[in-house]
Design a protein around this motif. Structure first.
Motif, PDB file in Angstrom:
ATOM      1  N   PHE A 207       0.772  -1.208  -0.036  1.00 40.08           N
ATOM      2  CA  PHE A 207       0.005   0.174   0.019  1.00 40.08           C
ATOM      3  C   PHE A 207       0.880   1.459  -0.059  1.00 40.08           C
ATOM      4  O   PHE A 207       0.388   2.417   0.069  1.00 40.08           O
ATOM      5  CB  PHE A 207      -0.840   0.077   1.227  1.00 40.08           C
ATOM      6  CG  PHE A 207      -0.408  -0.133   2.693  1.00 40.08           C
ATOM      7  CD1 PHE A 207       0.408   0.906   3.223  1.00 40.08           C
ATOM      8  CD2 PHE A 207      -0.131  -1.225   3.071  1.00 40.08           C
ATOM      9  CE1 PHE A 207       1.231   0.804   4.374  1.00 40.08           C
ATOM     10  CE2 PHE A 207       0.561  -1.703   4.462  1.00 40.08           C
ATOM     11  CZ  PHE A 207       1.167  -0.736   4.992  1.00 40.08           C
ATOM     12  N   LEU A 208       2.109   1.254   0.075  1.00 36.64           N
ATOM     13  CA  LEU A 208       3.063   2.285   0.055  1.00 36.64           C
ATOM     14  C   LEU A 208       3.790   2.649  -1.193  1.00 36.64           C
ATOM     15  O   LEU A 208       4.336   1.768  -1.869  1.00 36.64           O
ATOM     16  CB  LEU A 208       4.140   2.065   1.240  1.00 36.64           C
ATOM     17  CG  LEU A 208       5.117   3.145   1.655  1.00 36.64           C
ATOM     18  CD1 LEU A 208       5.379   3.241   2.876  1.00 36.64           C
ATOM     19  CD2 LEU A 208       6.048   3.399   0.631  1.00 36.64           C
ATOM     20  N   PRO A 209       3.157   3.796  -1.711  1.00 38.48           N
ATOM     21  CA  PRO A 209       3.872   4.174  -3.027  1.00 38.48           C
ATOM     22  C   PRO A 209       5.240   4.824  -2.911  1.00 38.48           C
ATOM     23  O   PRO A 209       5.452   5.577  -1.902  1.00 38.48           O
ATOM     24  CB  PRO A 209       2.631   5.131  -3.449  1.00 38.48           C
ATOM     25  CG  PRO A 209       2.098   5.839  -2.374  1.00 38.48           C
ATOM     26  CD  PRO A 209       2.193   4.706  -1.297  1.00 38.48           C
TER      27      PRO A 209
ATOM     28  N   ALA B 296       6.243   5.811   8.179  1.00 38.74           N
ATOM     29  CA  ALA B 296       5.329   5.617   9.474  1.00 38.74           C
ATOM     30  C   ALA B 296       3.598   6.371   8.972  1.00 38.74           C
ATOM     31  O   ALA B 296       2.919   5.990   9.498  1.00 38.74           O
ATOM     32  CB  ALA B 296       5.890   6.621  10.618  1.00 38.74           C
ATOM     33  N   ALA B 297       3.859   7.567   8.114  1.00 37.88           N
ATOM     34  CA  ALA B 297       2.618   8.214   7.749  1.00 37.88           C
ATOM     35  C   ALA B 297       1.685   6.986   7.332  1.00 37.88           C
ATOM     36  O   ALA B 297       0.468   7.222   7.651  1.00 37.88           O
ATOM     37  CB  ALA B 297       2.822   9.403   6.712  1.00 37.88           C
TER      38      ALA B 297
ATOM     39  N   GLY C 144      -1.642   9.804  10.536  1.00 37.86           N
ATOM     40  CA  GLY C 144      -0.879   9.494   9.046  1.00 37.86           C
ATOM     41  C   GLY C 144      -0.802  10.777   8.350  1.00 37.86           C
ATOM     42  O   GLY C 144       0.101  11.147   7.883  1.00 37.86           O
ATOM     43  N   ALA C 145      -1.873  11.674   8.521  1.00 39.68           N
ATOM     44  CA  ALA C 145      -1.884  12.829   7.796  1.00 39.68           C
ATOM     45  C   ALA C 145      -0.795  13.858   8.351  1.00 39.68           C
ATOM     46  O   ALA C 145      -0.234  14.630   7.648  1.00 39.68           O
ATOM     47  CB  ALA C 145      -3.364  13.523   7.500  1.00 39.68           C
ATOM     48  N   ASN C 146      -1.028  13.796   9.276  1.00 40.92           N
ATOM     49  CA  ASN C 146      -0.107  14.842  10.202  1.00 40.92           C
ATOM     50  C   ASN C 146       1.441  14.466   9.908  1.00 40.92           C
ATOM     51  O   ASN C 146       2.312  15.149   9.867  1.00 40.92           O
ATOM     52  CB  ASN C 146      -0.224  14.907  11.869  1.00 40.92           C
ATOM     53  CG  ASN C 146      -1.719  15.516  11.951  1.00 40.92           C
ATOM     54  OD1 ASN C 146      -2.259  16.234  11.270  1.00 40.92           O
ATOM     55  ND2 ASN C 146      -2.162  15.240  13.275  1.00 40.92           N
TER      56      ASN C 146
ATOM     57  N   LYS D  84      -3.370   9.069  -1.966  1.00 37.28           N
ATOM     58  CA  LYS D  84      -3.071   7.793  -1.676  1.00 37.28           C
ATOM     59  C   LYS D  84      -3.215   7.574  -0.122  1.00 37.28           C
ATOM     60  O   LYS D  84      -3.577   6.280  -0.015  1.00 37.28           O
ATOM     61  CB  LYS D  84      -1.654   7.674  -2.334  1.00 37.28           C
ATOM     62  CG  LYS D  84      -1.609   7.818  -3.641  1.00 37.28           C
ATOM     63  CD  LYS D  84      -2.120   6.612  -4.413  1.00 37.28           C
ATOM     64  CE  LYS D  84      -1.895   6.579  -5.734  1.00 37.28           C
ATOM     65  NZ  LYS D  84      -2.724   5.610  -6.450  1.00 37.28           N
ATOM     66  N   LEU D  85      -2.792   8.411   0.517  1.00 29.61           N
ATOM     67  CA  LEU D  85      -2.819   8.037   2.216  1.00 29.61           C
ATOM     68  C   LEU D  85      -4.453   8.032   2.419  1.00 29.61           C
ATOM     69  O   LEU D  85      -4.704   7.176   3.396  1.00 29.61           O
ATOM     70  CB  LEU D  85      -2.203   9.301   3.127  1.00 29.61           C
ATOM     71  CG  LEU D  85      -2.292   9.280   4.582  1.00 29.61           C
ATOM     72  CD1 LEU D  85      -0.890   8.019   4.591  1.00 29.61           C
ATOM     73  CD2 LEU D  85      -1.993  10.439   5.094  1.00 29.61           C
TER      74      LEU D  85
END
Length: 224
Positions: free
Chosen positions: A71-73, A176-177, A189-191, A215-216
């Motif tokens: 899930f991580l681009p 980590a986000a 995650g956004a922060n 994406k997040l």
């Protein structure tokens, strides 16, 4: 009479790959060898375990280990995004350097390291296996502690403040986000993504931040 130095043997890259296949791959049951410098496990809870040989200057190399997430681009300097979901594209997202790699004291022997230079092939094989078994004592418990997305998030949060991870890319902030989002905490995650962008965003197109936010949000909506 002049002192004559013993000849130095250099193992070719092709022979090193063959040596890795012959001697390291059997020590990694459940992992697939890509025929070169990387081994990967099956997908489990949206991540897979990865071990690689990372070449250094002077024909030396180290063993590294870590996780790859579906899930991580990842992105390049132009801001193009891609995922590392296939066997051909697998890579390290959350990963470790051997102990003291960046802060090694002169009297300490290099950790998890070997060289393609030696007296003969047997000497290089001995170096290789010594480095692998040293790494194995570290990556086995590391993979155990990082089991599942919650364990991976705990490690990513630790790496954010660990000086040994300051050169990691993807940045531990970025990883980590997405792990916050994958664990159901979209606001954290956004922060964290915003903190990452404050530190590194000037190196990339401004439009990339909007893409990463989207994406997040997608990650947070579909994974938990």
């Amino acid at each position: 009479m002049k002192n004559v130095l013993p000849p130095v043997f250099e193992l070719s890259a092709a022979r090193l790959k063959a040596m890795l296949t012959a001697w390291v791959t059997p020590e990694l049951p459940g992992f697939t060898h890509n025929g070169a410098y990387l081994w990967y496990g099956p997908w489990e809870d949206h991540c897979r375990r990865v071990i690689q040989v990372y070449p250094l200057k002077g024909a030396s190399a180290i063993f590294q280990w870590g996780l790859c997430f579906d899930f991580l681009p990842v992105f390049d300097g132009s801001g193009r995004l891609r995922y590392q979901r296939t066997d051909r594209s697998v890579g390290l997202h959350l990963f470790c350097w051997p102990p003291n790699h960046w802060t090694q004291a002169p009297a300490q022997p290099p950790a998890c390291r070997f060289s393609r230079f030696g007296r003969d092939p047997d000497d290089i094989k001995a170096q290789l296996l010594r480095a692998f078994y040293e790494a194995q004592t570290l990556f086995v418990p590391w993979f155990q502690s990082c089991r599942g997305l919650s364990g991976a998030l705990t490690e990513a949060r630790h790496q954010r403040t660990d000086p040994a991870c300051r050169y990691n890319w993807p940045s531990p902030d970025y990883v980590a986000a997405f792990l916050f989002a994958a664990n159901g905490n979209a606001s954290a995650g956004a922060n964290t993504l915003a903190e990452f962008w404050t530190r590194h965003g000037r190196s990339f197109p401004p439009s990339l931040y909007d893409k990463l936010q989207a994406k997040l949000t997608e990650c947070a909506a579909f994974l938990p």
